[in-house]
Design a protein around this motif. Structure first.
Motif: not given
Length: 382
Positions: A219-229, A249-262
């Protein structure tokens, strides 16, 4: 007596945890049980992967704590894998997070983004862990229907008419388990637009994309996906490494850093030799998938024969590690599974455990050799 936490009031023990105790008890009592219910690959990982693990055991520092984000080589191998097989460009430093199995990721994601009372869109039928983890962290499950007449794809137009103001996450899973349905690029683009419109974080759980599937997609191939997926993936099924417990887990740096806190508060890094072996697996060429799929196709053909002998209806165009079948008229999935287990000593997963829309269906696993499936067919035909 010490009472259990309230969060467990709505959560049951995982179906297979309890059911397999019964199956094992039958086997211990002398019954020759054929297990076609569990998706635990019986095939071996690539030999070069096992060799890499063994060689890494004597690496300096192999037995010390490892980086929370995984080794650099493992992260780069994940990024290469996504580029080579999905056409998705990922920054290995910031858009990739190794996990100890994707099931771990379901909990980490839920803990990272959900507050008590937040709603979560969960497919019905779908993987039971999505709902149980949502309940564990205090979220509210909101099931969305997947139906056979719609090829087990979500009706986003209808879903968009509902009140989604409290929805924080949406779980999707394509190729889909348990139905074997596949999504196309159009659906992924629509999901990204849906997520943007309703301010929802979509999580695609993607462990089956190479099994009996000539067109693996992310799904990350879809345009703009990393921001919301964000996307979960795993080596368990693709490389027969379920017991290794390796996912990503793959996605934006912001979202992965949120998961990394856990994550950084839940483990102390993955064993180095596992990461070394996993990096080799991810760099395997397409011949590996082709060879595996020859075996799985042969098994699928036998399972189709088995399903027919049980008077079950099957849609042949299914991908993934299972075969989804409709039980004969006049019965339900639980009753049918119990009948087959008691009469033929064959265990199949009942569809009701995946949601109300799974009632009337069963799920066969392809994780058994052809000769075992043939043995099951013989029992029924005798």
């Amino acid at each position: 007596m010490i009472e259990q936490a309230n969060r467990l009031d709505q959560v049951k023990e995982y179906y297979f945890s309890t059911k397999l105790m019964e199956v094992r008890a039958m086997a211990a009592a002398g019954k020759d049980i054929i297990n076609l219910g569990i998706g635990s690959p019986d095939l071996a990982p690539p030999p070069k992967v096992v060799s890499a693990l063994n060689e890494a055991l004597i690496n300096t520092g192999a037995h010390q704590y490892q980086p929370y984000r995984g080794t650099a080589d493992f992260r780069y191998a994940i990024a290469e894998f996504y580029q080579n097989h999905y056409g998705v460009s990922l920054d290995a430093q910031s858009e990739v997070l190794p996990l100890m199995g994707s099931k771990e990721g379901i909990l980490h994601i839920s803990m990272a983004f959900l507050n008590e009372g937040d709603e979560v869109l969960i497919p019905d039928p779908g993987y039971p862990t999505y709902s149980s983890v949502t309940e564990l962290v205090g979220g509210k499950t909101v099931f969305y229907d997947l139906k056979a007449e719609e090829n087990w794809l979500p009706d986003l137009e209808d879903l968009g008419k509902k009140d989604l103001s409290k929805v924080k996450l949406m779980w999707v899973n394509y190729p889909h388990m348990p139905t074997g349905a596949s999504a196309d690029e159009k659906l992924f683009e629509e999901l990204v637009a849906f997520a943007r419109k309703h301010k929802i974080l979509i999580v695609n759980d993607n462990p089956y994309s190479f099994i009996l599937n000539d067109n693996p997609q992310s799904i990350l191939k879809a345009e703009g996906a990393k921001e919301v997926v964000i996307e979960l993936n795993s080596l368990s099924k693709t490389f027969n490494m379920a017991g290794w417990r390796i996912g990503m887990l793959c996605g934006s740096e912001k979202n992965l850093n949120t998961v990394l806190k856990v994550k950084t508060n839940m483990d102390s890094g993955m064993f180095y030799p596992l990461q070394a072996g996993a990096a080799v697996a991810l760099r395997m060429d397409g011949n590996w998938f082709a060879e595996q799929n020859v075996i799985y196709q042969q098994r699928k053909d036998k399972i189709l024969e088995l399903a027919a002998s049980l008077d079950c209806q099957v849609e042949k165009e299914q991908t993934g590690l299972f075969l989804w079948a409709k039980v004969p008229k006049g019965t339900d999935s639980e009753t049918f599974v119990e009948f087959v287990l008691k009469k033929y000593h064959i265990f199949i997963a009942p569809g009701f455990i995946f949601g109300k829309n799974g009632q009337g269906y069963i799920r066969f696993s392809l994780c058994a050799p052809e000769e075992i499936i043939e043995k099951a067919i013989k029992r029924i035909k005798e």
